[in-house]
Design a protein around this motif. Structure first.
Motif, PDB file in Angstrom:
ATOM      1  N   GLY A  40      26.981 -16.986 -10.557  1.00  8.53           N
ATOM      2  CA  GLY A  40      26.355 -17.435 -11.792  1.00  8.53           C
ATOM      3  C   GLY A  40      26.793 -16.642 -12.998  1.00  8.53           C
ATOM      4  N   GLN A  41      27.859 -15.844 -12.874  1.00 10.95           N
ATOM      5  CA  GLN A  41      28.366 -15.031 -13.976  1.00 10.95           C
ATOM      6  C   GLN A  41      29.666 -15.657 -14.481  1.00 10.95           C
ATOM      7  OE1 GLN A  41      28.762 -11.050 -12.581  1.00 10.95           O
ATOM      8  NE2 GLN A  41      26.639 -10.895 -11.890  1.00 10.95           N
ATOM      9  N   ARG A  42      29.571 -16.686 -15.268  1.00 12.83           N
ATOM     10  CA  ARG A  42      30.750 -17.440 -15.669  1.00 12.83           C
ATOM     11  C   ARG A  42      31.626 -16.665 -16.650  1.00 12.83           C
ATOM     12  NH1 ARG A  42      30.486 -22.583 -13.983  1.00 12.83           N
ATOM     13  NH2 ARG A  42      28.482 -23.368 -13.249  1.00 12.83           N
ATOM     14  N   LYS A  43      31.045 -15.724 -17.411  1.00  7.56           N
ATOM     15  CA  LYS A  43      31.818 -15.002 -18.403  1.00  7.56           C
ATOM     16  C   LYS A  43      32.256 -13.619 -17.916  1.00  7.56           C
ATOM     17  CE  LYS A  43      29.664 -17.253 -22.389  1.00  7.56           C
ATOM     18  NZ  LYS A  43      28.951 -17.035 -23.675  1.00  7.56           N
ATOM     19  N   SER A  44      31.854 -13.252 -16.707  1.00  6.41           N
ATOM     20  CA  SER A  44      32.205 -11.940 -16.206  1.00  6.41           C
ATOM     21  C   SER A  44      33.628 -11.934 -15.668  1.00  6.41           C
ATOM     22  CB  SER A  44      31.227 -11.524 -15.096  1.00  6.41           C
ATOM     23  OG  SER A  44      31.635 -10.324 -14.512  1.00  6.41           O
ATOM     24  N   SER A  45      34.369 -10.893 -16.025  1.00  7.41           N
ATOM     25  CA  SER A  45      35.751 -10.801 -15.542  1.00  7.41           C
ATOM     26  C   SER A  45      35.819 -10.260 -14.118  1.00  7.41           C
ATOM     27  CB  SER A  45      36.568  -9.892 -16.467  1.00  7.41           C
ATOM     28  OG  SER A  45      35.984  -8.600 -16.521  1.00  7.41           O
ATOM     29  N   THR A  46      34.803  -9.510 -13.697  1.00  4.08           N
ATOM     30  CA  THR A  46      34.776  -8.972 -12.343  1.00  4.08           C
ATOM     31  C   THR A  46      33.430  -9.251 -11.694  1.00  4.08           C
ATOM     32  OG1 THR A  46      34.050  -6.831 -13.202  1.00  4.08           O
ATOM     33  CG2 THR A  46      36.426  -7.134 -12.872  1.00  4.08           C
ATOM     34  N   PRO A  47      33.114 -10.518 -11.418  1.00  6.77           N
ATOM     35  CA  PRO A  47      31.817 -10.840 -10.818  1.00  6.77           C
ATOM     36  C   PRO A  47      31.711 -10.264  -9.414  1.00  6.77           C
ATOM     37  CG  PRO A  47      33.246 -12.749 -10.785  1.00  6.77           C
ATOM     38  CD  PRO A  47      33.950 -11.705 -11.586  1.00  6.77           C
ATOM     39  N   VAL A  48      30.520  -9.891  -9.025  1.00  6.58           N
ATOM     40  CA  VAL A  48      30.266  -9.307  -7.723  1.00  6.58           C
ATOM     41  C   VAL A  48      29.380 -10.242  -6.920  1.00  6.58           C
ATOM     42  CG1 VAL A  48      29.301  -7.332  -6.491  1.00  6.58           C
ATOM     43  CG2 VAL A  48      30.456  -6.990  -8.680  1.00  6.58           C
ATOM     44  N   ILE A  49      29.788 -10.560  -5.711  1.00 12.11           N
ATOM     45  CA  ILE A  49      29.004 -11.482  -4.887  1.00 12.11           C
ATOM     46  C   ILE A  49      28.366 -10.782  -3.705  1.00 12.11           C
ATOM     47  CG2 ILE A  49      30.379 -13.466  -5.549  1.00 12.11           C
ATOM     48  CD1 ILE A  49      31.846 -13.234  -2.915  1.00 12.11           C
ATOM     49  N   GLY A  50      28.470  -9.465  -3.635  1.00 15.32           N
ATOM     50  CA  GLY A  50      27.755  -8.717  -2.617  1.00 15.32           C
ATOM     51  C   GLY A  50      28.548  -8.495  -1.346  1.00 15.32           C
ATOM     52  N   TYR A  51      27.871  -7.928  -0.371  1.00 14.10           N
ATOM     53  CA  TYR A  51      28.493  -7.534   0.882  1.00 14.10           C
ATOM     54  C   TYR A  51      27.662  -8.001   2.069  1.00 14.10           C
ATOM     55  CZ  TYR A  51      31.257  -4.376  -2.038  1.00 14.10           C
ATOM     56  OH  TYR A  51      32.091  -3.865  -3.009  1.00 14.10           O
ATOM     57  N   SER A  52      28.357  -8.135   3.180  1.00 12.46           N
ATOM     58  CA  SER A  52      27.702  -8.320   4.471  1.00 12.46           C
ATOM     59  C   SER A  52      27.849  -7.024   5.260  1.00 12.46           C
ATOM     60  CB  SER A  52      28.331  -9.481   5.245  1.00 12.46           C
ATOM     61  OG  SER A  52      28.076 -10.712   4.602  1.00 12.46           O
ATOM     62  N   TYR A  53      26.909  -6.784   6.150  1.00  8.53           N
ATOM     63  CA  TYR A  53      26.918  -5.566   6.954  1.00  8.53           C
ATOM     64  C   TYR A  53      26.948  -5.951   8.429  1.00  8.53           C
ATOM     65  CZ  TYR A  53      25.626  -3.436   2.531  1.00  8.53           C
ATOM     66  OH  TYR A  53      25.620  -3.043   1.219  1.00  8.53           O
ATOM     67  N   ILE A  54      28.057  -5.610   9.104  1.00  9.15           N
ATOM     68  CA  ILE A  54      28.218  -5.963  10.508  1.00  9.15           C
ATOM     69  C   ILE A  54      27.703  -4.795  11.347  1.00  9.15           C
ATOM     70  CG2 ILE A  54      29.841  -6.557  12.332  1.00  9.15           C
ATOM     71  CD1 ILE A  54      30.677  -7.235   8.697  1.00  9.15           C
ATOM     72  N   HIS A  55      26.554  -4.974  11.967  1.00 10.87           N
ATOM     73  CA  HIS A  55      25.981  -3.977  12.866  1.00 10.87           C
ATOM     74  C   HIS A  55      26.552  -4.219  14.265  1.00 10.87           C
ATOM     75  CE1 HIS A  55      22.473  -2.676  10.211  1.00 10.87           C
ATOM     76  NE2 HIS A  55      23.077  -3.638   9.511  1.00 10.87           N
ATOM     77  N   SER A  56      27.053  -3.173  14.898  1.00 14.72           N
ATOM     78  CA  SER A  56      27.700  -3.315  16.209  1.00 14.72           C
ATOM     79  C   SER A  56      27.202  -2.244  17.164  1.00 14.72           C
ATOM     80  CB  SER A  56      29.223  -3.223  16.087  1.00 14.72           C
ATOM     81  OG  SER A  56      29.737  -4.244  15.258  1.00 14.72           O
ATOM     82  N   ALA A  57      27.147  -2.603  18.439  1.00 13.95           N
ATOM     83  CA  ALA A  57      26.813  -1.681  19.520  1.00 13.95           C
ATOM     84  C   ALA A  57      27.825  -1.880  20.644  1.00 13.95           C
ATOM     85  CB  ALA A  57      25.391  -1.908  20.024  1.00 13.95           C
ATOM     86  N   VAL A  58      28.446  -0.794  21.110  1.00 11.00           N
ATOM     87  CA  VAL A  58      29.497  -0.865  22.134  1.00 11.00           C
ATOM     88  C   VAL A  58      29.150   0.112  23.253  1.00 11.00           C
ATOM     89  CG1 VAL A  58      31.943  -0.592  22.633  1.00 11.00           C
ATOM     90  CG2 VAL A  58      31.225  -1.476  20.409  1.00 11.00           C
ATOM     91  N   ASP A  59      29.128  -0.384  24.488  1.00 11.35           N
ATOM     92  CA  ASP A  59      28.868   0.474  25.643  1.00 11.35           C
ATOM     93  C   ASP A  59      30.085   1.351  25.915  1.00 11.35           C
ATOM     94  OD1 ASP A  59      27.468   1.357  28.080  1.00 11.35           O
ATOM     95  OD2 ASP A  59      29.044   0.246  29.102  1.00 11.35           O
ATOM     96  N   ASP A  60      29.854   2.645  26.123  1.00 12.47           N
ATOM     97  CA  ASP A  60      30.942   3.604  26.276  1.00 12.47           C
ATOM     98  C   ASP A  60      31.776   3.332  27.522  1.00 12.47           C
ATOM     99  OD1 ASP A  60      31.723   6.633  25.268  1.00 12.47           O
ATOM    100  OD2 ASP A  60      32.016   6.353  27.418  1.00 12.47           O
ATOM    101  N   HIS A  61      31.161   3.000  28.631  1.00 14.27           N
ATOM    102  CA  HIS A  61      31.884   2.841  29.896  1.00 14.27           C
ATOM    103  C   HIS A  61      32.583   1.486  29.994  1.00 14.27           C
ATOM    104  CE1 HIS A  61      32.807   3.281  34.164  1.00 14.27           C
ATOM    105  NE2 HIS A  61      32.314   2.072  34.344  1.00 14.27           N
ATOM    106  N   SER A  62      31.857   0.423  29.729  1.00 18.22           N
ATOM    107  CA  SER A  62      32.409  -0.922  29.938  1.00 18.22           C
ATOM    108  C   SER A  62      33.058  -1.511  28.699  1.00 18.22           C
ATOM    109  CB  SER A  62      31.298  -1.864  30.413  1.00 18.22           C
ATOM    110  OG  SER A  62      30.330  -2.049  29.391  1.00 18.22           O
ATOM    111  N   ARG A  63      32.764  -0.980  27.492  1.00 17.24           N
ATOM    112  CA  ARG A  63      33.205  -1.523  26.197  1.00 17.24           C
ATOM    113  C   ARG A  63      32.547  -2.866  25.882  1.00 17.24           C
ATOM    114  NH1 ARG A  63      35.756   2.537  27.914  1.00 17.24           N
ATOM    115  NH2 ARG A  63      37.511   3.443  26.768  1.00 17.24           N
ATOM    116  N   LEU A  64      31.493  -3.238  26.603  1.00 15.31           N
ATOM    117  CA  LEU A  64      30.767  -4.458  26.276  1.00 15.31           C
ATOM    118  C   LEU A  64      30.181  -4.305  24.879  1.00 15.31           C
ATOM    119  CD1 LEU A  64      29.974  -7.143  27.808  1.00 15.31           C
ATOM    120  CD2 LEU A  64      27.720  -6.103  28.082  1.00 15.31           C
TER     121      LEU A  64
END
Length: 327
Positions: free
Chosen positions: A170-194
């Motif tokens: 909604g920032q039509r006159k902005s030269s560097t509009p910001v649309i935000g970020y997504s945050y990828i939460h991850s969990a990985v098992d040490d032994h199996s890599r699941l």
């Protein structure tokens, strides 16, 4: 070292000794077994000196190496490798050594490949792996820029990409509009890599706690009982509520040393895989489209994608000996 066509194996050497002990001449026994008299005498002599242990193969490495490079020079080679990340062709002229000699020194000290070194410190990477699934689970968050509806500039070009971004914010006159970020939460098992991941809107403590509850249920559904969770020192993980949520479930919370992401060494490589094989694997027209593709990536990663640390098998193959099909 014995091979399948060797004249004498350990069993054959025992037969040789038994025939000699029976009173037969060594030369006759050697001729019968197709070996020379010196060889026959050698094994009989070893048996008399060491018993059965003397009939086994020995290393061919010499006891002494008079012409080996001096320890002080080897230390200098290793120092240049760690501090300046130089290769044999560069270190050789500096120290007046052949590149082949430098290569042997680096290999001897475990510095043969730069990929084996920790980049900040130059020390060899010490890799570890827990003995069973659930003994340790690595948890981390990856921040990723959102995609405007219609696609970003990499998909539709600069002009159209800026238009899509402005329409989204909604920032039509902005030269560097910001649309935000997504945050990828991850969990990985040490032994199996699941692995288990979700795309969420922030990285606050309540979001992290809710994510772990769902991740823990995912691991439990695969028969994995989590004992410890390893995180970095992000604000959401340093909160008392996150630690209390783990403790209430009988899970120990461990945090890495500050500024040492290498310690969280199972989920950090997974984050790179996320970027290469999901986030940047193909152009997406919207953030919703990219988020929807995460489920297919996780299924492929857990059930089909071969993993070099698992002998070319997928992570699911290490979960309760479950069969895995990999391509």
């Amino acid at each position: 070292m014995s091979h399948r066509n060797a004249r004498l194996t350990v069993h054959g050497r025992r037969i040789l000794v038994e025939r000699v002990l029976a009173g037969r001449p060594v030369a006759h026994v050697a001729a019968e077994m197709g070996i020379s008299r010196p060889t026959a005498h050698k094994w009989v002599r070893r048996w008399r000196a060491e018993g059965q242990a003397g009939l086994h193969d020995r290393s061919s490495r010499p006891h002494t190496t008079p012409h080996r490079t001096r320890p002080a020079v080897e230390a200098r080679v290793c120092d240049l490798r760690r501090s300046r990340k130089l290769g044999p062709a560069r270190i050789g002229p500096i120290l007046g050594l052949p590149a082949s000699t430098v290569h042997r020194i680096l290999t001897r000290h475990g510095l043969g490949r730069l990929a084996w070194l920790d980049r900040p410190t130059g020390e060899p990477i010490r890799r570890y792996e827990r003995d069973r699934p659930g003994e340790l689970v690595h948890v981390d968050i990856k921040k990723l820029g959102n995609i405007p509806d219609g696609g970003g500039w990499r998909v539709v070009g600069r002009t159209a990409g800026d238009r899509n971004r402005q329409a989204t914010t909604g920032q039509r006159k902005s030269s560097t509009p910001v649309i935000g970020y997504s945050y990828i939460h991850s969990a990985v098992d040490d032994h199996s890599r699941l692995a288990y991941s979700e795309v969420l809107t922030d990285e606050r403590q309540h979001t992290a706690i809710a994510f772990w509850a769902r991740a823990n249920a995912f691991f439990a559904a695969h028969g994995i009982s989590v004992e410890r969770v390893l995180t970095d020192n992000g604000s959401c993980y340093k909160s008392k509520q996150f630690t209390q949520a783990l403790t209430a479930a009988g899970i120990t919370h461990k945090k890495i040393r500050p500024y040492r992401p290498q310690t969280n060494g199972k989920v950090e490589p997974f984050n790179r895989t996320l970027l290469d094989e999901w986030a940047y694997q193909r152009p997406y027209r919207s953030n919703t489209e990219r988020t929807a593709a995460l489920a297919d990536f996780l299924h492929t990663y857990n059930h089909h994608r071969c993993h070099t640390a698992l002998g070319g098998k997928p992570p699911i193959s290490r979960v309760n000996n479950a069969p895995g099909r990999y391509t």
